[in-house]
Design an enzyme around this catalytic site. Structure first.
Site, PDB file in Angstrom:
ATOM      1  N   LYS A   1       0.875  -1.177   0.000  1.00 36.83           N
ATOM      2  CA  LYS A   1       0.000   0.000   0.000  1.00 36.83           C
ATOM      3  C   LYS A   1       0.906   1.220   0.000  1.00 36.83           C
ATOM      4  CE  LYS A   1      -3.766   2.407   2.354  1.00 36.83           C
ATOM      5  NZ  LYS A   1      -3.114   3.750   2.246  1.00 36.83           N
TER       6      LYS A   1
ATOM      7  N   GLY B   1       5.109   3.568  10.860  1.00 38.08           N
ATOM      8  CA  GLY B   1       4.252   4.749  10.882  1.00 38.08           C
ATOM      9  C   GLY B   1       3.877   5.145  12.293  1.00 38.08           C
ATOM     10  N   SER B   2       2.757   5.818  12.420  1.00 42.81           N
ATOM     11  CA  SER B   2       2.343   6.374  13.704  1.00 42.81           C
ATOM     12  C   SER B   2       1.874   5.282  14.655  1.00 42.81           C
ATOM     13  CB  SER B   2       1.201   7.378  13.497  1.00 42.81           C
ATOM     14  OG  SER B   2       0.000   6.697  13.131  1.00 42.81           O
TER      15      SER B   2
ATOM     16  N   GLY C   1      -2.101   4.716  14.193  1.00 46.32           N
ATOM     17  CA  GLY C   1      -2.401   4.001  12.952  1.00 46.32           C
ATOM     18  C   GLY C   1      -1.947   2.557  13.010  1.00 46.32           C
ATOM     19  N   GLY C   2      -0.722   2.349  13.511  1.00 41.35           N
ATOM     20  CA  GLY C   2      -0.203   1.000  13.612  1.00 41.35           C
ATOM     21  C   GLY C   2      -0.964   0.143  14.604  1.00 41.35           C
TER      22      GLY C   2
ATOM     23  N   GLU D   1       6.557  -0.864  13.322  1.00 42.94           N
ATOM     24  CA  GLU D   1       7.516   0.038  13.984  1.00 42.94           C
ATOM     25  C   GLU D   1       6.765   1.335  14.209  1.00 42.94           C
ATOM     26  OE1 GLU D   1       9.332   3.145  14.404  1.00 42.94           O
ATOM     27  OE2 GLU D   1      10.325   2.854  12.469  1.00 42.94           O
TER      28      GLU D   1
ATOM     29  N   CYS E   1      12.626   8.097  12.892  1.00 45.48           N
ATOM     30  CA  CYS E   1      12.081   7.357  14.027  1.00 45.48           C
ATOM     31  C   CYS E   1      13.110   7.156  15.117  1.00 45.48           C
ATOM     32  CB  CYS E   1      11.520   6.017  13.573  1.00 45.48           C
ATOM     33  SG  CYS E   1      12.587   5.110  12.455  1.00 45.48           S
TER      34      CYS E   1
ATOM     35  N   GLU F   1       6.055  10.965  21.935  1.00 44.02           N
ATOM     36  CA  GLU F   1       6.917  11.348  20.819  1.00 44.02           C
ATOM     37  C   GLU F   1       6.342  12.566  20.097  1.00 44.02           C
ATOM     38  OE1 GLU F   1       8.866   9.367  16.775  1.00 44.02           O
ATOM     39  OE2 GLU F   1       6.911   8.674  17.496  1.00 44.02           O
TER      40      GLU F   1
END
Length: 505
Positions: free
Chosen positions: A182, A239-240, A243-244, A263, A300, A388
């Site tokens: 994606k 990603g965030s 979202g993850g 991650e 990150c 973060e």
């Protein structure tokens, strides 16, 4: 602009349009229209991937290695287009994009070499003992086998190394797993060029075209469909956190739960030990400023937190401020990322326990550095300060003594990295910190800043939750291939029936 995107998805080697479109949002140059992903396209890509697995999953290591090297060659053949398009879409400078392209092709070639030597198979042989009493022992052969089609989500902050042909894709293809990607809508043109390179390699190597598909854009329904499709056997995500975590929960809730290798971010604490501050405190402060602000802080592994003894904090803070003042406005990867950064800075600044050392204003898609200071006690009691903030913002946490520094270390959730800036005379304190940090982070550094991630056999890019969703995995380095393999034991299978790698034990 020399490259004009075709704006199509790439489904099993074919360019496919969809009715809905979305427009790119480049830093400069014209926007372009791209087909928007749909659940139906995801389903077609997954079905093609499953069909491809019956040949690709049983291909030889040499065939897959040659394929990975061909992808790297095809990416390099499009180097100028990738750099130009990546610069327009993301604002990343030429040097950064060229370096990231080298990392991308380098890790593809690294995996080619890795699977050629065969060590990743972890082959184990227990020879038969037919005359053993009271019962004979069978012939037992164990090795790692690919799990099936894998879903990969492109990352916003690495348009090459963590996206269409990034580490997750390289590891999955090396393992023998077809991939459905994606693409990230922050850099669809860059992703398209890399996707075209993979398709070209598929054709040159005569591989089943379902081994790779790229679905561009799309809303939450596209991501949801992808991770819940019954033919997908694992997911790679960068990603965030939110979202993850949402995708992770969907994977766990499936009728057949599958591993989600996410991650999700980290504040990457640095412990600035007292003797090191005495010896080179100004140098360390300026070094932190450089690491904190490189790439507008959009890494990150960005070290967002420095823990230091209270009596040493002022001088260290001023040295850091001096370094940060040399940093001008930097363009962030997306407007929403810049807006999120500003909101994160505002949330920290609004805390009454926090002292501002450097504050700055930025608007639109730009970011400027910010630096704050807070006591260890106040930091420990305030969850907002532990979150973060993705961008060039740092917080100095002052510890009243070494014991409080250790208490702060024990309080951390999982991190990607933890750093000790130390001198030889700090070794007694470092020896107390290290066992704590081993439980908190996937990579522990001494006297270096964590922003750079070496792509090699021994790298770990992951950590305990919430840094990543699987503490035993890494998304960088050759060990990342393990995510897409599972052990199979063959008992008394005739040699001429076994896969070749199982015969050669």
């Amino acid at each position: 602009m020399s490259y004009t995107p075709h704006g199509s998805h790439l489904i099993a080697g074919e360019k496919v349009k969809s009715e809905e479109i979305f427009s790119s949002a480049p830093v400069s140059g014209p926007a372009h229209d791209f087909s928007k992903g749909t659940p139906d396209l995801v389903a077609k890509a997954c079905e093609a991937a499953e069909e491809a697995f019956w040949s690709y999953g049983y291909s030889s290591r040499e065939e897959r290695a040659a394929f990975l090297e061909c992808i790297a060659d095809e990416i390099e053949a499009r180097a100028a287009e990738i750099t130009e398009t990546g610069n327009l879409e993301t604002g990343l400078p030429t040097g950064r994009l060229e370096g990231e392209r080298g990392r991308t092709t380098g890790q593809l070639r690294m995996f080619a070499n890795h699977i050629r030597n065969g060590e990743y198979l972890d082959r184990r042989l227990t020879e038969a003992l037919p005359d053993r009493q009271p019962a004979p022992r069978p012939d037992l052969r164990l090795m790692q086998r690919p799990i099936g089609p894998v879903a990969v989500f492109g990352a916003s902050n690495f348009p090459l190394a963590f996206s269409v042909a990034g580490g997750d894709t390289a590891a999955a293809l090396a393992a023998g797993c077809p991939v459905v990607v994606k693409g990230h809508s922050a850099h669809p043109g860059t992703g398209e060029i890399v996707g075209d390179a993979i398709v070209a390699a598929v054709k040159k190597c005569g591989i089943h075209p379902g081994v790779f598909s790229l679905v561009q854009g799309g809303g939450r329904d596209v991501g949801t469909t992808l991770v819940q499709h019954p033919l997908i056997k694992a997911v790679g995500f960068t990603g965030s956190f939110w979202g993850g975590k949402a995708l992770y929960d969907l994977c766990v809730a499936r009728p057949e739960p599958i591993p989600f290798f996410g991650e999700l971010g980290s504040v990457n604490p640095m412990f600035v030990l007292p003797e090191a501050v005495k010896a080179k405190g100004e140098e360390l402060g300026k070094g932190w400023a450089g690491s904190l602000s490189i790439g507008a802080g959009q890494f990150c592994t960005n070290p967002g937190l420095a823990i230091i003894l209270k009596e040493q904090a002022e001088a260290f803070g001023q040295a850091t401020v001096a370094g940060l003042k040399e940093v001008g406005e930097q363009v962030m990867l997306t407007s929403s990322m810049a807006d999120t950064y500003r909101k994160g800075v505002a949330a920290v600044a609004s805390e009454t326990s926090v002292r501002e050392l450097l504050t700055s204003m930025c608007d639109m898609r730009n970011a400027t550095p910010n630096l704050f200071m807070v006591s260890g006690a106040d930091w420990l009691s305030n969850q907002t300060l532990k979150e973060e903030v993705f961008g060039p913002m740092g917080i100095i946490v002052t510890a009243k003594d070494e014991e409080e520094m250790l208490t702060i270390a024990k309080s951390f959730e999982g991190q990607l990295t933890a750093t000790m800036l130390m001198d030889d005379a700090d070794k007694p304190l470092a020896s107390k910190l290290l066992p704590i940090l081993e439980r908190k982070a996937g990579r522990i550094l001494a006297n270096a800043f964590p922003t750079g991630v070496e792509v090699c056999d021994s790298m770990v890019h992951g950590g305990p939750f919430p840094a990543s969703t699987n503490f035993g995995a890494t998304s960088v380095g050759t060990m990342s291939i393990r995510r897409f393999l599972r052990p199979v034991c063959y008992q008394d299978i005739p040699l001429d029936v076994l896969p070749q790698d199982a015969k050669d034990m």
